[in-house]
Design a protein around this motif. Structure first.
Motif, PDB file in Angstrom:
ATOM      1  N   PRO A   1      -5.083   4.760  -6.585  1.00 32.57           N
ATOM      2  CA  PRO A   1      -4.420   3.480  -6.883  1.00 32.57           C
ATOM      3  C   PRO A   1      -3.088   3.305  -6.161  1.00 32.57           C
ATOM      4  O   PRO A   1      -2.615   2.176  -6.013  1.00 32.57           O
ATOM      5  N   GLU A   2      -2.474   4.400  -5.712  1.00 39.35           N
ATOM      6  CA  GLU A   2      -1.184   4.323  -5.031  1.00 39.35           C
ATOM      7  C   GLU A   2      -1.321   4.044  -3.532  1.00 39.35           C
ATOM      8  O   GLU A   2      -0.331   3.743  -2.862  1.00 39.35           O
TER       9      GLU A   2
ATOM     10  N   THR B   1       3.728  17.770  -8.920  1.00 37.64           N
ATOM     11  CA  THR B   1       3.128  17.292 -10.161  1.00 37.64           C
ATOM     12  C   THR B   1       2.355  18.372 -10.907  1.00 37.64           C
ATOM     13  O   THR B   1       1.999  18.169 -12.073  1.00 37.64           O
TER      14      THR B   1
ATOM     15  N   ARG C   1      -6.687   2.824   1.607  1.00 36.25           N
ATOM     16  CA  ARG C   1      -7.800   2.853   0.659  1.00 36.25           C
ATOM     17  C   ARG C   1      -9.096   2.429   1.344  1.00 36.25           C
ATOM     18  O   ARG C   1     -10.165   3.015   1.100  1.00 36.25           O
TER      19      ARG C   1
ATOM     20  N   GLU D   1      -1.945   2.244  -0.088  1.00 33.68           N
ATOM     21  CA  GLU D   1      -1.904   0.872   0.400  1.00 33.68           C
ATOM     22  C   GLU D   1      -3.315   0.443   0.796  1.00 33.68           C
ATOM     23  O   GLU D   1      -4.182   1.292   1.068  1.00 33.68           O
TER      24      GLU D   1
ATOM     25  N   ARG E   1       3.555  11.927  -2.932  1.00 34.60           N
ATOM     26  CA  ARG E   1       4.134  11.369  -4.155  1.00 34.60           C
ATOM     27  C   ARG E   1       5.646  11.514  -4.198  1.00 34.60           C
ATOM     28  O   ARG E   1       6.326  10.778  -4.904  1.00 34.60           O
TER      29      ARG E   1
ATOM     30  N   ILE F   1      -4.019   9.349  -7.084  1.00 33.04           N
ATOM     31  CA  ILE F   1      -3.587   8.931  -5.745  1.00 33.04           C
ATOM     32  C   ILE F   1      -4.235   7.624  -5.294  1.00 33.04           C
ATOM     33  O   ILE F   1      -3.568   6.761  -4.697  1.00 33.04           O
TER      34      ILE F   1
END
Length: 216
Positions: free
Chosen positions: A186-187, A60, A193, A189, A56, A184
């Motif tokens: 949805p982020e 976080t 995924r 590529e 990221r 993570i």
């Protein structure tokens, strides 16, 4: 100062396991361990939750420890970089202070400890491999070149690819694992995924994350 446990295997009660958590309060950061491992020849990477934060580009949440992973056969090279520290082998709610080669062979986690404080600083995973081919300890049919599983931050800190971090987290899906997946996935590529879905389907058929991935 907390006294180290005696040599030989120590079976840990839940209370003792919780007490060990407090000894991780001063764990190193990825940048600190990277500076200590600069120039080593073995491939290594930051694993688990810290790896996702490196992906990221920011921290976080608070991390209870720092985990890195290496090929098991290359442990002596890493051990030599921490000559001023002692280490304990850990596994299955048991701890082996000053482990023998047999103890190391029976475990895959190694906690490096500052002998002046007994604080733990870094957890080293000794991973199965064949040469420079990484073998997934949860599913040994998954074998990938180290070059394919390690990413780097802009300043050169190596970390495990996010889809493989999530594969390991899929085993337990604790609340923090579910939160990491939700943040993570949805982020990633599309190719990453797709690989995550393929790997989860191979290791954990029917896992609920498969349906969630299909909707992204």
């Amino acid at each position: 100062m907390t006294q180290p446990p005696p040599e030989g295997r120590t079976d840990l009660s839940p209370a003792e396991l919780e007490a060990l958590d407090t000894r991780w309060a001063h764990a190193w950061t990825p940048a600190e361990v990277a500076s200590r491992l600069a120039g080593v020849t073995t491939p290594w990477y930051v694993a688990a939750g810290w790896a996702l934060d490196l992906f990221r580009g920011k921290q976080t949440r608070r991390h209870g420890d720092l985990e890195i992973a290496i090929p098991a056969a290359d442990f002596p090279e890493i051990r030599d970089r921490f000559a001023d520290y002692v280490f304990d082998a850990v596994g299955d709610k048991r701890l082996w202070p000053n482990p023998s080669p047999e103890d190391l062979a029976a475990t895959h986690q190694t906690w490096f400890r500052d002998p002046s404080t007994d604080n733990y600083l870094v957890d080293v995973f000794r991973e199965p491999h064949e040469g420079r081919t990484w073998i997934c300890r949860h599913h040994p049919t998954i074998r990938l070149p180290y070059d394919d599983i390690i990413c780097h931050t802009p300043d050169g800190i190596p970390y495990l690819t996010p889809e493989l971090v999530l594969l390991f987290k899929a085993k337990h899906t604790r609340p923090k694992d579910q939160a990491d997946f939700a943040a993570i996935a949805p982020e990633l590529e599309p190719a990453r995924r797709a690989r995550l879905a393929e790997l989860i389907g191979q290791v954990y058929p029917g896992h609920r994350w498969l349906a969630e991935l299909a909707e992204l």
